[in-house]
Design an enzyme around this catalytic site. Sequence first.
Site, PDB file in Angstrom:
ATOM      1  N   ASP A 140     -10.072  -4.738  -4.087  1.00 51.04           N
ATOM      2  CA  ASP A 140      -9.467  -3.825  -3.292  1.00 51.04           C
ATOM      3  C   ASP A 140     -10.250  -2.548  -3.227  1.00 51.04           C
ATOM      4  O   ASP A 140     -10.392  -1.897  -4.155  1.00 51.04           O
ATOM      5  CB  ASP A 140      -8.168  -3.455  -3.811  1.00 51.04           C
ATOM      6  CG  ASP A 140      -7.281  -2.700  -2.765  1.00 51.04           C
ATOM      7  OD1 ASP A 140      -7.668  -2.153  -1.829  1.00 51.04           O
ATOM      8  OD2 ASP A 140      -6.079  -3.032  -2.751  1.00 51.04           O
TER       9      ASP A 140
ATOM     10  N   HIS B 154      -7.978  -5.616   0.278  1.00 49.46           N
ATOM     11  CA  HIS B 154      -6.760  -4.870   0.285  1.00 49.46           C
ATOM     12  C   HIS B 154      -5.901  -5.702   1.307  1.00 49.46           C
ATOM     13  O   HIS B 154      -5.761  -5.290   2.686  1.00 49.46           O
ATOM     14  CB  HIS B 154      -6.914  -3.306   0.797  1.00 49.46           C
ATOM     15  CG  HIS B 154      -5.902  -2.471   0.808  1.00 49.46           C
ATOM     16  ND1 HIS B 154      -5.094  -1.960  -0.095  1.00 49.46           N
ATOM     17  CD2 HIS B 154      -5.307  -1.846   1.760  1.00 49.46           C
ATOM     18  CE1 HIS B 154      -4.185  -1.259   0.229  1.00 49.46           C
ATOM     19  NE2 HIS B 154      -4.144  -1.315   1.288  1.00 49.46           N
TER      20      HIS B 154
ATOM     21  N   SER C  16       1.121  -1.148   0.031  1.00 50.11           N
ATOM     22  CA  SER C  16       0.123  -0.203  -0.058  1.00 50.11           C
ATOM     23  C   SER C  16       0.695   1.440  -0.144  1.00 50.11           C
ATOM     24  O   SER C  16       1.722   1.434  -0.805  1.00 50.11           O
ATOM     25  CB  SER C  16      -0.977   0.040   1.339  1.00 50.11           C
ATOM     26  OG  SER C  16      -2.029   0.988   1.005  1.00 50.11           O
TER      27      SER C  16
END
Length: 227
Positions: free
Chosen positions: A171, A202, A117
């Site tokens: 996600d 995610h 991320s």
Amino acid sequence: MELLSHLELTTGAAPRGTVVWLHGLGADGWDFVPIVRELDLPEDLPLRFIFPNAPVRPVTINNGHAMRAWYDIAMADIGRLPDEAGIRQSQAQVEAFLAREKSRGIPAGRIVLAGFSQGGAIALHAGLRHTEALAGILALSTYLPLGETLERESADENGQVPIFMAHGVQDPVVPLSLAQSSREMLAARGLAPEWHTYPMPHSVCAEEVAAISAWLVSRYRSPILMA
């Protein structure tokens, strides 16, 4: 620059390389420590893993609450209004870890920059601008920030750096479309990221971990790195 607080572990004596792994927004260095065991790396491939802790800073999208973050996020459309100052500060902090590894006898060519991320965004940003060829960049559930500056700032030494990109098709945090556009931007620069998608949100899944392990082994057993 003083090193950020961090966790460090090795999978054996005399590590042959280093993986600097950056966590996501609101997490910390502990977040990906358990993955080292799950990678199930060969005993004859000892590696050092470093997990830095991002600085604590207010994050606009989270009502200004302070948390560990590599840079601020101003809006839900995370690709807009990038926090350039925060991104470049984190780049410098990553560079400090790379310099320390070189001082410990691990050349850039045996260092992988990894991240999830926000951490993956910094891994891509810093890795493509590093002035010595790296072993690779591992970018998980992430995107390329400040892509508009890449043409003038990218380092020729990492113009062909191996990149592993993986993303969940479900996600809700970093849209798959943003990751795909980042991949296309890298391809336009002549890079060829190894691209994986998984039926997950995610997060990270077992199949992804197995693919990461295979990629790391392939990088550290590359004839170039063995030289």
